[in-house]
Design an enzyme around this catalytic site. Structure first.
Site, PDB file in Angstrom:
ATOM      1  CG  ASN A 116      16.465  17.422 -22.772  1.00  0.00           C
ATOM      2  OD1 ASN A 116      16.331  18.627 -22.554  1.00  0.00           O
ATOM      3  ND2 ASN A 116      15.512  16.679 -23.301  1.00  0.00           N
ATOM      4  CB  THR A 161      24.355  15.382  29.330  1.00  0.00           C
ATOM      5  OG1 THR A 161      24.172  15.360  30.739  1.00  0.00           O
ATOM      6  CG2 THR A 161      25.575  14.523  28.978  1.00  0.00           C
ATOM      7  CG  HIS A 162      20.071  16.831  29.841  1.00  0.00           C
ATOM      8  ND1 HIS A 162      18.907  16.333  29.322  1.00  0.00           N
ATOM      9  CD2 HIS A 162      20.789  15.745  30.245  1.00  0.00           C
ATOM     10  CE1 HIS A 162      18.902  15.007  29.421  1.00  0.00           C
ATOM     11  NE2 HIS A 162      20.031  14.624  29.972  1.00  0.00           N
ATOM     12  CB  SER A 283      25.266  47.268  20.244  1.00  0.00           C
ATOM     13  OG  SER A 283      24.122  48.096  20.395  1.00  0.00           O
ATOM     14  CE  LYS A 289      25.018  42.779  23.184  1.00  0.00           C
ATOM     15  NZ  LYS A 289      23.571  42.813  22.938  1.00  0.00           N
ATOM     16  CG  ASN A 291      26.341  41.728  19.700  1.00  0.00           C
ATOM     17  OD1 ASN A 291      26.265  41.440  20.891  1.00  0.00           O
ATOM     18  ND2 ASN A 291      25.780  42.816  19.175  1.00  0.00           N
ATOM     19  CD  GLU A 296      24.421  36.406  16.912  1.00  0.00           C
ATOM     20  OE1 GLU A 296      23.254  36.690  17.176  1.00  0.00           O
ATOM     21  OE2 GLU A 296      25.350  37.238  16.963  1.00  0.00           O
TER      22      GLU A 296
HETATM   23  N1  ARG Z   1      17.767  25.587 -19.517  1.00  0.00           N
HETATM   24  C1  ARG Z   1      17.362  24.203 -19.489  1.00  0.00           C
HETATM   25  C2  ARG Z   1      17.599  23.630 -18.076  1.00  0.00           C
HETATM   26  O1  ARG Z   1      18.326  24.219 -17.343  1.00  0.00           O
HETATM   27  C3  ARG Z   1      18.190  23.401 -20.449  1.00  0.00           C
HETATM   28  C4  ARG Z   1      17.498  22.187 -20.954  1.00  0.00           C
HETATM   29  C5  ARG Z   1      16.365  22.551 -21.824  1.00  0.00           C
HETATM   30  N2  ARG Z   1      15.785  21.414 -22.425  1.00  0.00           N
HETATM   31  C6  ARG Z   1      14.561  21.479 -22.968  1.00  0.00           C
HETATM   32  N3  ARG Z   1      14.090  20.376 -23.468  1.00  0.00           N
HETATM   33  N4  ARG Z   1      13.885  22.572 -22.998  1.00  0.00           N
HETATM   34  O2  ARG Z   1      17.024  22.626 -17.725  1.00  0.00           O
END
Ligand code: ARG
Length: 464
Positions: A116, A161-162, A283, A289, A291, A296
């Site tokens: 985490n 403008t516009h 084209s 053409k 383009n 775009e």
């Molecule tokens: N692959 C997970 C992500 O990108 C990593 C973290 C995973 N954590 C867990 N508690 N499963 O979020």
């Protein structure tokens, strides 16, 4: 489908069966998050060094880990690293490979760390780099606009403008408007970067760590200003990515406006600019053409970029603290948005350098549409002391007359003008040309070539 014992997975101790195929399919992220490999290695190196410095793992284990991580880096750079879906994500792929390469020491790297905080730090590092790279690209674009603006400081064109002719401006002034916009865009990426530059590493799973870790040290090693101050927030926050996407969306919108103008300017009806073969396509059926496809596509990329912001903010809304697997869906929109923006910026910089203005056509158009009508009204106010509303009315009648006759305002004879207002003298003709009109707008930030040059000089200094 489930199969028997899965003690090979990192959580194998608790599990006895393999996940179903569909569980694997929805769960794996390696094909996306492999792009975080460099950040993941950097985070692991900082963490391993800190663990050794704090006496949490031995110096020998840290050295072994470092050497294994270098080997992994070589493998990845050389295209030899075995990215494997069974290890789910980049973090576990690196760890699994490390174990194959260096053995049991690899198992100590994850002390006082969770995926985490690991993914939070990796992703922050990636987004921080993306912001820095984008700022660099914006500066390049600004420089090429600046060079153009300098060449076109005197070039007259209609200001709209516009999308109706309003008052004559200079092409240099018009280009400098985008230099301002892209300057604010760079500022937004810079602000986002400053705010995100705190290290979540050491928040561990969500609550912090019982080991005597040194979060200041890992923060410093990874170039962060300080560690984040709340472990729950550290692993839950993705507003750093949202903020970068917001900046990217606004920037893409600016690119799209310039792209749209290029498309309009390129039409034979306008004929203000030409793009070379390098930025256009033909084209398959219509031989005449040419383009403006690059413009775009720059215009269209805005959809992806702005869509990415919506995608991530929708993923994040309503998630309880702390980490939820929903957050694994944070990377695709960010990667997609920055890939699109990267390409759009490069294409726009290329087009700005490539385009050739048709100065004569622009100047001719600058005088069309009675674009100096405001100058006539201002002259009546200034020279005849007429209230502006009355001057507006007299001028409106002059425009009507010129329109009936099919001429410009400056082609009306003095007696025709005097039939509308007896006190008009032939001095009025000095303000009726587009050149005089643009040249007279000397107020700060105005379109007069002198003012445009002053702004070019200011930006040159800022970008030096
Ligand atoms: N692959 C997970 C992500 O990108 C990593 C973290 C995973 N954590 C867990 N508690 N499963 O979020």
């Amino acid at each position: 489908m489930t199969s028997t014992s899965d003690s090979s997975s990192v959580w194998g101790g608790r599990f006895s069966a393999r996940p179903s195929d569909v569980m694997d399919a929805i769960n794996v992220s390696i094909d996306v998050d492999r792009r975080l490999w460099a950040q993941d290695l950097a985070g692991s190196r900082a963490h391993a060094d800190m663990l050794a410095a704090q006496g949490i793992i031995s110096a020998e284990d840290a050295a072994t880990i470092r050497q294994g991580l270098s080997q992994i880096e070589d493998e990845i750079r050389g295209g030899r690293f075995p990215f494997r879906t069974e290890f789910e994500d980049i973090h576990m792929n690196v760890e699994a490979r490390l174990r194959e390469l260096v053995g049991p020491a690899a198992g100590r790297l994850h002390t006082a760390r969770s995926r985490n905080d690991q993914v939070a730090v990796d992703f922050r590092l990636w987004v921080r780099e993306a912001c820095d790279r984008t700022i660099g690209q914006l500066r390049d674009l600004q420089r090429s606009l600046l060079a153009r603006a300098e060449q076109e400081a005197e070039t007259l064109m209609p200001g709209f403008t516009h999308l109706q002719p309003a008052q004559p401006v200079t092409f240099g002034h018009h280009l400098m408007a985008y230099v301002e916009m892209f300057g604010r865009d760079a500022g937004r990426f810079g602000d986002a970067r400053t705010r995100m530059n705190e290290s979540p590493l050491g928040a561990a799973a969500l609550a912090g760590s019982p080991f005597p870790i040194d979060r200041e040290a890992t923060a410093r090693a990874l170039g962060f200003d300080r560690p984040t101050a709340n472990s729950l927030d550290s692993v839950s926050a993705r507003d750093f990515a949202l903020e970068a996407l917001a900046a990217a969306s606004i920037c893409a919108g600016h690119l799209s406006r310039l792209a749209e103008e290029i498309v309009i300017w390129m039409t034979p009806q306008f004929g203000f600019i030409r793009l070379s073969d390098a930025y256009t396509t033909g084209s398959s059926i219509m031989p005449q053409k040419k383009n403006p496809d690059a413009a775009e596509l720059v215009r269209a990329k805005t959809g992806r970029v702005a869509g990415s912001f919506v995608a991530l903010s929708t993923v994040m809304k309503g998630l309880p603290l702390a980490y939820s697997k929903d957050m694994q869906e944070d990377k695709p929109p960010v990667f997609e948005a920055f890939d699109a923006l990267d390409l759009a910026l490069a294409a726009m910089t290329g087009m700005v350098g490539d385009l050739t203005p048709d100065r004569e056509r622009m100047a001719a158009a600058a005088g069309s549409g009675f674009s100096t009508a405001t100058d006539l009204a201002d002259w009546l106010v200034r020279e005849l002391n007429m209230p502006f509303r009355d001057a507006h009315h007299v001028t409106g009648r002059a425009v009507k007359l010129a329109e009936q006759k099919g001429t410009g305002l400056d082609q009306l004879s003095l007696s025709e003008l005097q039939s509308l207002e007896a006190a008009i003298t032939d001095a009025v003709y000095s303000v009726l040309s587009p050149q005089a009109s643009a040249g007279s707008r000397l107020s700060y930030g105005g379109t007069a070539p002198q003012q445009v040059r002053a702004q070019i000089a200011r930006w040159k200094e800022l970008l030096a």
